[in-house]
Design a protein around this motif. Structure first.
Motif, PDB file in Angstrom:
ATOM      1  N   PRO A  61      13.167 -86.315  10.994  1.00 45.82           N
ATOM      2  CA  PRO A  61      11.870 -85.818  10.532  1.00 45.82           C
ATOM      3  C   PRO A  61      10.893 -86.949  10.262  1.00 45.82           C
ATOM      4  O   PRO A  61      11.276 -88.132  10.192  1.00 45.82           O
ATOM      5  N   ASP A  62       9.636 -86.603  10.116  1.00 45.04           N
ATOM      6  CA  ASP A  62       8.614 -87.556   9.678  1.00 45.04           C
ATOM      7  C   ASP A  62       8.952 -87.973   8.255  1.00 45.04           C
ATOM      8  O   ASP A  62       8.892 -87.167   7.321  1.00 45.04           O
ATOM      9  N   GLY A  63       9.310 -89.222   8.066  1.00 46.64           N
ATOM     10  CA  GLY A  63       9.751 -89.697   6.757  1.00 46.64           C
ATOM     11  C   GLY A  63       8.701 -89.603   5.677  1.00 46.64           C
ATOM     12  O   GLY A  63       9.028 -89.503   4.494  1.00 46.64           O
ATOM     13  N   GLY A  64       7.450 -89.611   6.066  1.00 43.27           N
ATOM     14  CA  GLY A  64       6.379 -89.522   5.075  1.00 43.27           C
ATOM     15  C   GLY A  64       5.792 -88.138   4.931  1.00 43.27           C
ATOM     16  O   GLY A  64       4.863 -87.942   4.152  1.00 43.27           O
ATOM     17  N   ALA A  65       6.318 -87.166   5.672  1.00 43.91           N
ATOM     18  CA  ALA A  65       5.810 -85.785   5.643  1.00 43.91           C
ATOM     19  C   ALA A  65       4.293 -85.767   5.774  1.00 43.91           C
ATOM     20  O   ALA A  65       3.590 -85.047   5.056  1.00 43.91           O
ATOM     21  N   GLY A  66       3.780 -86.544   6.721  1.00 40.88           N
ATOM     22  CA  GLY A  66       2.344 -86.764   6.820  1.00 40.88           C
ATOM     23  C   GLY A  66       1.532 -85.505   7.061  1.00 40.88           C
ATOM     24  O   GLY A  66       0.535 -85.254   6.366  1.00 40.88           O
ATOM     25  N   GLU A  67       1.925 -84.698   8.034  1.00 37.86           N
ATOM     26  CA  GLU A  67       1.151 -83.490   8.332  1.00 37.86           C
ATOM     27  C   GLU A  67       1.198 -82.510   7.161  1.00 37.86           C
ATOM     28  O   GLU A  67       0.184 -81.873   6.827  1.00 37.86           O
ATOM     29  N   LEU A  68       2.355 -82.396   6.536  1.00 37.80           N
ATOM     30  CA  LEU A  68       2.482 -81.503   5.389  1.00 37.80           C
ATOM     31  C   LEU A  68       1.616 -81.984   4.226  1.00 37.80           C
ATOM     32  O   LEU A  68       0.904 -81.190   3.597  1.00 37.80           O
ATOM     33  N   ARG A  69       1.647 -83.278   3.944  1.00 32.35           N
ATOM     34  CA  ARG A  69       0.822 -83.796   2.850  1.00 32.35           C
ATOM     35  C   ARG A  69      -0.662 -83.599   3.136  1.00 32.35           C
ATOM     36  O   ARG A  69      -1.449 -83.285   2.232  1.00 32.35           O
ATOM     37  N   GLN A  70      -1.055 -83.759   4.383  1.00 27.07           N
ATOM     38  CA  GLN A  70      -2.455 -83.526   4.733  1.00 27.07           C
ATOM     39  C   GLN A  70      -2.819 -82.054   4.541  1.00 27.07           C
ATOM     40  O   GLN A  70      -3.922 -81.734   4.065  1.00 27.07           O
ATOM     41  N   ALA A  71      -1.913 -81.159   4.903  1.00 24.25           N
ATOM     42  CA  ALA A  71      -2.177 -79.730   4.725  1.00 24.25           C
ATOM     43  C   ALA A  71      -2.299 -79.367   3.245  1.00 24.25           C
ATOM     44  O   ALA A  71      -3.174 -78.580   2.851  1.00 24.25           O
ATOM     45  N   ILE A  72      -1.432 -79.930   2.415  1.00 23.88           N
ATOM     46  CA  ILE A  72      -1.521 -79.708   0.969  1.00 23.88           C
ATOM     47  C   ILE A  72      -2.827 -80.265   0.432  1.00 23.88           C
ATOM     48  O   ILE A  72      -3.521 -79.628  -0.385  1.00 23.88           O
ATOM     49  N   ALA A  73      -3.190 -81.461   0.899  1.00 22.58           N
ATOM     50  CA  ALA A  73      -4.422 -82.110   0.446  1.00 22.58           C
ATOM     51  C   ALA A  73      -5.641 -81.264   0.777  1.00 22.58           C
ATOM     52  O   ALA A  73      -6.554 -81.101  -0.050  1.00 22.58           O
ATOM     53  N   ARG A  74      -5.673 -80.713   1.987  1.00 21.25           N
ATOM     54  CA  ARG A  74      -6.802 -79.851   2.378  1.00 21.25           C
ATOM     55  C   ARG A  74      -6.829 -78.572   1.555  1.00 21.25           C
ATOM     56  O   ARG A  74      -7.898 -78.140   1.099  1.00 21.25           O
ATOM     57  N   ARG A  75      -5.662 -77.992   1.355  1.00 24.62           N
ATOM     58  CA  ARG A  75      -5.592 -76.712   0.635  1.00 24.62           C
ATOM     59  C   ARG A  75      -6.049 -76.841  -0.808  1.00 24.62           C
ATOM     60  O   ARG A  75      -6.733 -75.956  -1.346  1.00 24.62           O
ATOM     61  N   PHE A  76      -5.706 -77.961  -1.459  1.00 19.21           N
ATOM     62  CA  PHE A  76      -5.987 -78.101  -2.885  1.00 19.21           C
ATOM     63  C   PHE A  76      -7.043 -79.159  -3.201  1.00 19.21           C
ATOM     64  O   PHE A  76      -7.314 -79.432  -4.368  1.00 19.21           O
ATOM     65  N   ASP A  77      -7.615 -79.752  -2.165  1.00 23.78           N
ATOM     66  CA  ASP A  77      -8.691 -80.732  -2.326  1.00 23.78           C
ATOM     67  C   ASP A  77      -8.263 -81.905  -3.217  1.00 23.78           C
ATOM     68  O   ASP A  77      -8.906 -82.230  -4.219  1.00 23.78           O
ATOM     69  N   VAL A  78      -7.151 -82.513  -2.846  1.00 21.96           N
ATOM     70  CA  VAL A  78      -6.649 -83.693  -3.549  1.00 21.96           C
ATOM     71  C   VAL A  78      -6.317 -84.766  -2.508  1.00 21.96           C
ATOM     72  O   VAL A  78      -6.123 -84.457  -1.332  1.00 21.96           O
TER      73      VAL A  78
END
Length: 367
Positions: A61-78
């Motif tokens: 897997p992507d060790g940094g969970a980059g796409e997931l973190r970006q999706a969370i960031a967009r969803r919650f504006d952080v």
């Protein structure tokens, strides 16, 4: 006698965590309302993404969970670089405790807080400390009174499991203001998505303004991805850096990452899950109250229900009776609440069946 390996101090003091039961008698239909799982299951889009991930099972897997973190960031504006993903929020708890506590330190939480707080403290040789609650609700004054020079972390489950109660934003801010700057306040907001109260805030504002506050979230509840073990934390930059140094290099599977991204994007399904929970939580509360049981007001996806103290009508008696009918609730003696059972908000037919069986039990219909 030959010497045997001895674990580090604290390990043998751990009472292993026991989750809600999932099995009854062989061949019997089971209604599982013991683990606060989603009442309607996962998003179809998340299931499709999970299935598609099977084509790449040979890849790390992507060790940094980059796409997931970006999706969370967009969803919650952080900021994405202040998000750390883990194998469920349980892993985040272990990482935080390992990072900031050890022998001679104390980890503080409320009296009926999540069992993993104490387990993680014992695992690093720290001392778990419980502060009394008031009417099954975290008490800010009691928590602050329990702080000592040895306190390193304060865990606040908000809303709390298994009680379903919560602290308003102003009370959480008061708790934080009363803590020394070196103490990490961890806001465990696993059930935040279910809360509609106007005075509630999951923790985004405090984390953005402070250097010693972490907010944890999970995909196991509203998002219905409990089997994939996916959680995340929003942290100050310094704490995010510490957690990234400690976590395993591939701690979140590809399947969990892609399903999480898809689930975040399915707003219509998430709204349906909220509406379902609101409706059936209210229905269950009303029905169980009509039966003469005391139901703790809940803002989460479960109810804490007190049973009579009379022999034959206790919580343990009810649990035995319901299990015999294939209805699995959660006993909470381990939380210091032996008179209670916790019941998750399941599908509508499951809620109706559980309420009907409880009514039969209270009438003495034990045949």
């Amino acid at each position: 006698m030959a010497n045997t390996p001895v674990p580090r101090p604290g390990i043998l003091e751990i009472a292993p965590y026991v989750g809600g039961r999932s099995k009854s008698e062989p061949g019997q239909r089971v209604i599982k309302l013991s683990s606060n799982e989603s009442g309607i299951g996962p998003s179809p889009k998340a299931m499709e993404a999970y299935a598609a991930a099977a084509q790449a099972l040979h890849r790390y897997p992507d060790g940094g969970a980059g796409e997931l973190r970006q999706a969370i960031a967009r969803r919650f504006d952080v900021p994405a670089d202040r998000i750390v993903c883990g194998a469920g929020s349980d892993e985040i708890i272990y990482l935080l405790t390992k990072a900031y506590a050890g022998p001679g330190d104390e980890v503080l939480f409320s009296e009926h807080g999540f069992l993993v707080y104490a387990i993680s403290a014992h695992a690093v040789g720290a001392t778990p400390v419980k502060a009394p609650e008031t009417e099954l609700k975290a008490d800010v004054d009691a928590l602050l009174a329990a702080v000592t020079p040895a306190t390193k972390l304060v865990y606040l489950a908000n809303p709390n499991n298994p009680t379903g109660t919560y602290l308003a934003q102003a009370e959480v801010a008061r708790l934080h203001a009363g803590l020394p700057a070196h103490v990490v306040l961890v806001l465990d907001a696993a059930y935040a998505e279910f809360v509609g109260a106007e005075d509630y805030e999951a923790g985004f504002k405090l984390v953005a303004a402070a250097q010693n506050v972490v907010m944890m979230r999970t995909f196991s509840k509203l998002y219905g991805l409990a089997a994939l073990r996916l959680g995340w934390a929003y942290c100050p930059a310094g704490i995010a850096d510490v957690l990234n140094r400690l976590r395993g290099p591939f701690n979140v599977s590809t399947a969990a990452q892609v399903a999480g991204v898809a689930a975040l994007g399915d707003e219509a399904f998430l709204e349906e899950a909220r509406r379902h929970n609101d409706a059936w939580r209210a229905w269950l509360t009303g029905r169980l109250t009509q039966l003469g049981l005391k139901v703790t007001p809940s803002v989460a996806n479960f109810l804490l229900v007190r049973f009579p103290d009379e022999p034959g009508r206790t919580a343990a008696d009810a649990d035995n009776y319901l299990t015999g009918r294939g209805i699995l609730l959660r006993r909470v003696e381990a939380y210091g609440l032996p008179q209670y059972l916790r019941i998750s908000v399941g599908r509508g037919d499951e809620c109706e069946a559980a309420a009907a069986a409880i009514a039969d039990f209270l009438r003495g219909d034990h045949g």
